[in-house]
Design a protein around this motif. Structure first.
Motif, PDB file in Angstrom:
ATOM      1  N   ASP A  48      40.151  12.129  67.955  1.00 46.28           N
ATOM      2  CA  ASP A  48      39.308  11.591  69.221  1.00 46.28           C
ATOM      3  C   ASP A  48      40.250  11.162  70.203  1.00 46.28           C
ATOM      4  OD1 ASP A  48      36.863  11.482  70.402  1.00 46.28           O
ATOM      5  OD2 ASP A  48      36.216   9.753  69.540  1.00 46.28           O
ATOM      6  N   LEU A  49      41.448  11.386  70.530  1.00 42.57           N
ATOM      7  CA  LEU A  49      42.199  10.857  71.542  1.00 42.57           C
ATOM      8  C   LEU A  49      42.175  11.535  72.940  1.00 42.57           C
ATOM      9  CD1 LEU A  49      45.583  10.107  69.880  1.00 42.57           C
ATOM     10  CD2 LEU A  49      43.519   8.472  70.143  1.00 42.57           C
ATOM     11  N   GLU A  50      41.227  12.839  72.907  1.00 40.92           N
ATOM     12  CA  GLU A  50      41.250  13.478  74.129  1.00 40.92           C
ATOM     13  C   GLU A  50      40.530  12.635  75.367  1.00 40.92           C
ATOM     14  OE1 GLU A  50      39.724  17.566  73.324  1.00 40.92           O
ATOM     15  OE2 GLU A  50      39.285  17.697  75.616  1.00 40.92           O
ATOM     16  N   ASN A  51      41.348  12.601  76.523  1.00 41.27           N
ATOM     17  CA  ASN A  51      40.982  11.870  77.802  1.00 41.27           C
ATOM     18  C   ASN A  51      40.909  10.473  77.313  1.00 41.27           C
ATOM     19  OD1 ASN A  51      40.586  12.672  80.352  1.00 41.27           O
ATOM     20  ND2 ASN A  51      38.299  12.922  80.154  1.00 41.27           N
ATOM     21  N   LYS A  52      41.315   9.923  76.547  1.00 42.46           N
ATOM     22  CA  LYS A  52      41.413   8.362  76.266  1.00 42.46           C
ATOM     23  C   LYS A  52      42.767   7.811  76.713  1.00 42.46           C
ATOM     24  CE  LYS A  52      37.470   8.644  74.026  1.00 42.46           C
ATOM     25  NZ  LYS A  52      37.431   9.105  72.669  1.00 42.46           N
ATOM     26  N   LYS A  53      42.559   6.562  77.079  1.00 43.84           N
ATOM     27  CA  LYS A  53      43.713   5.497  77.203  1.00 43.84           C
ATOM     28  C   LYS A  53      44.134   4.780  75.677  1.00 43.84           C
ATOM     29  CE  LYS A  53      40.990   3.689  80.268  1.00 43.84           C
ATOM     30  NZ  LYS A  53      40.604   2.144  80.968  1.00 43.84           N
ATOM     31  N   VAL A  54      45.217   5.289  75.459  1.00 41.30           N
ATOM     32  CA  VAL A  54      46.081   5.162  74.166  1.00 41.30           C
ATOM     33  C   VAL A  54      47.065   4.046  74.670  1.00 41.30           C
ATOM     34  CG1 VAL A  54      47.238   5.884  72.169  1.00 41.30           C
ATOM     35  CG2 VAL A  54      45.421   7.334  73.346  1.00 41.30           C
ATOM     36  N   LEU A  55      46.792   3.020  73.558  1.00 41.97           N
ATOM     37  CA  LEU A  55      47.947   1.793  73.550  1.00 41.97           C
ATOM     38  C   LEU A  55      48.734   1.995  72.260  1.00 41.97           C
ATOM     39  CD1 LEU A  55      49.444  -0.814  74.858  1.00 41.97           C
ATOM     40  CD2 LEU A  55      47.750  -2.090  73.428  1.00 41.97           C
ATOM     41  N   VAL A  56      50.002   2.467  72.321  1.00 44.48           N
ATOM     42  CA  VAL A  56      50.836   2.475  71.029  1.00 44.48           C
ATOM     43  C   VAL A  56      51.420   1.195  70.768  1.00 44.48           C
ATOM     44  CG1 VAL A  56      52.796   3.673  70.034  1.00 44.48           C
ATOM     45  CG2 VAL A  56      51.217   4.896  71.530  1.00 44.48           C
ATOM     46  N   VAL A  57      51.363   0.668  69.498  1.00 41.69           N
ATOM     47  CA  VAL A  57      51.715  -0.642  69.287  1.00 41.69           C
ATOM     48  C   VAL A  57      52.829  -0.545  68.003  1.00 41.69           C
ATOM     49  CG1 VAL A  57      51.272  -3.045  68.310  1.00 41.69           C
ATOM     50  CG2 VAL A  57      49.749  -1.824  70.018  1.00 41.69           C
ATOM     51  N   ASP A  58      53.989  -1.023  68.557  1.00 42.51           N
ATOM     52  CA  ASP A  58      54.871  -1.529  67.058  1.00 42.51           C
ATOM     53  C   ASP A  58      55.394  -2.742  67.342  1.00 42.51           C
ATOM     54  OD1 ASP A  58      56.539  -0.988  65.026  1.00 42.51           O
ATOM     55  OD2 ASP A  58      57.530   0.679  65.885  1.00 42.51           O
ATOM     56  N   ASP A  59      56.338  -3.342  66.317  1.00 45.11           N
ATOM     57  CA  ASP A  59      56.642  -4.677  66.266  1.00 45.11           C
ATOM     58  C   ASP A  59      57.950  -4.735  67.282  1.00 45.11           C
ATOM     59  OD1 ASP A  59      58.090  -3.093  64.210  1.00 45.11           O
ATOM     60  OD2 ASP A  59      57.801  -4.549  62.597  1.00 45.11           O
ATOM     61  N   VAL A  60      58.870  -3.796  67.135  1.00 42.05           N
ATOM     62  CA  VAL A  60      60.128  -3.678  67.726  1.00 42.05           C
ATOM     63  C   VAL A  60      60.401  -2.323  68.138  1.00 42.05           C
ATOM     64  CG1 VAL A  60      61.322  -4.060  65.657  1.00 42.05           C
ATOM     65  CG2 VAL A  60      62.454  -4.402  67.798  1.00 42.05           C
ATOM     66  N   SER A  61      60.935  -2.221  69.211  1.00 41.96           N
ATOM     67  CA  SER A  61      62.115  -0.982  69.582  1.00 41.96           C
ATOM     68  C   SER A  61      63.206  -1.399  69.764  1.00 41.96           C
ATOM     69  CB  SER A  61      61.349  -0.357  71.241  1.00 41.96           C
ATOM     70  OG  SER A  61      62.003   0.828  71.351  1.00 41.96           O
ATOM     71  N   ASP A  62      63.809  -0.429  68.824  1.00 44.64           N
ATOM     72  CA  ASP A  62      65.554  -0.542  68.852  1.00 44.64           C
ATOM     73  C   ASP A  62      66.284   0.525  69.693  1.00 44.64           C
ATOM     74  OD1 ASP A  62      68.227  -0.590  67.855  1.00 44.64           O
ATOM     75  OD2 ASP A  62      67.664  -1.874  66.187  1.00 44.64           O
ATOM     76  N   THR A  63      66.366   1.641  68.968  1.00 47.67           N
ATOM     77  CA  THR A  63      66.840   2.783  69.876  1.00 47.67           C
ATOM     78  C   THR A  63      65.819   3.379  70.908  1.00 47.67           C
ATOM     79  OG1 THR A  63      66.119   4.288  68.079  1.00 47.67           O
ATOM     80  CG2 THR A  63      68.297   3.522  67.855  1.00 47.67           C
ATOM     81  N   GLY A  64      64.675   3.270  70.533  1.00 50.57           N
ATOM     82  CA  GLY A  64      63.518   4.028  71.251  1.00 50.57           C
ATOM     83  C   GLY A  64      63.011   5.139  70.816  1.00 50.57           C
ATOM     84  N   GLU A  65      63.798   5.655  69.911  1.00 51.74           N
ATOM     85  CA  GLU A  65      63.364   6.765  69.268  1.00 51.74           C
ATOM     86  C   GLU A  65      61.981   6.960  68.729  1.00 51.74           C
ATOM     87  OE1 GLU A  65      65.142   9.789  68.805  1.00 51.74           O
ATOM     88  OE2 GLU A  65      67.297   9.079  69.555  1.00 51.74           O
ATOM     89  N   THR A  66      61.706   5.878  67.970  1.00 50.39           N
ATOM     90  CA  THR A  66      60.240   5.910  67.230  1.00 50.39           C
ATOM     91  C   THR A  66      59.248   6.053  68.265  1.00 50.39           C
ATOM     92  OG1 THR A  66      61.172   4.570  65.258  1.00 50.39           O
ATOM     93  CG2 THR A  66      58.829   4.266  65.781  1.00 50.39           C
TER      94      THR A  66
END
Ligand code: 5GP
Ligand code: MG
Ligand code: MG
Length: 179
Positions: free
Chosen positions: A83-101
């Motif tokens: 149920d993400l269609e047309n939704k505003k999504v916030l992706v949350v992680d603890d840290v971004s290192d290379t940015g690959e994740t």
């Protein structure tokens, strides 16, 4: 010799407030939070409570590596979203290192036709390829979070982690039980 940074719970709360303040200033209110397992789960819960929303989904992705040892790409193991269609999504992680994740996760989420995707991490490494839309602070060290300190000492027994003796003792007992 790896340098470590161990944010306290209080530091973590300050980063959460800082990020939430920026979202408020920009009038950004997501419809859904996607937490990156497992480090993003606790930050996602803290954001959800500040935002007064309960809609959290999960993506199980793992970059198989130890401190400062990088594989080529993270592996997506499961995607618990709907149920993400047309939704505003916030992706949350603890840290971004290379940015690959973050890159892999935003690629997967794109396939669900959201209206927009924004990313938030408490910390970002200065060399990250993908700077999150929201982050608390830049840190050029290996971060030991309260929620993954045992994971860190398991692969780095010298890491400065309080109560690690208790962890190792119990870990050994359970390792034997597990066989
Ligand atoms: P990236 O894909 O951006 O290289 O790495 C992101 C993932 O690696 C995060 O989800 C986190 O699990 C892990 N990671 C990267 N840097 C650190 C760090 O400094 N400390 C800890 N505990 N995990 C990290
Ligand atoms: Mg992680
Ligand atoms: Mg981790």
């Amino acid at each position: 010799m790896v340098e470590f940074f161990s944010p306290t719970w209080d530091d973590i709360e300050e980063q959460i407030f800082r990020i939430a303040r920026k979202m408020a200033t920009e009038s950004f209110y997501p419809d859904v939070i996607v937490a990156i397992l497992t480090g993003g789960v606790i930050p996602a819960k803290l954001f959800a409570d500040i935002l007064n929303m309960k809609n959290i989904k999960y993506i199980d992705i793992k970059f198989y590596r130890d401190v400062n040892q990088t594989d080529s790409k993270p592996v997506i193991r499961a995607v618990y979203v709907n149920d993400l269609e047309n939704k505003k999504v916030l992706v949350v992680d603890d840290v971004s290192d290379t940015g690959e994740t973050l890159e892999a996760v935003t690629n997967v989420i794109s396939m669900f036709s959201p209206r927009l995707i924004r990313t938030a991490t408490l910390y970002v490494k200065p060399w990250s390829r993908k700077i999150p839309d929201y982050f608390g602070e830049q840190v050029g060290k290996w971060i030991i979070f309260p929620w993954d300190k045992w994971d860190v000492v398991r692969s780095n027994p010298e890491a400065p982690v309080a109560k690690k003796e208790k962890y190792f003792e119990l870990h050994e007992i359970f390792s034997k039980m597990k066989g």
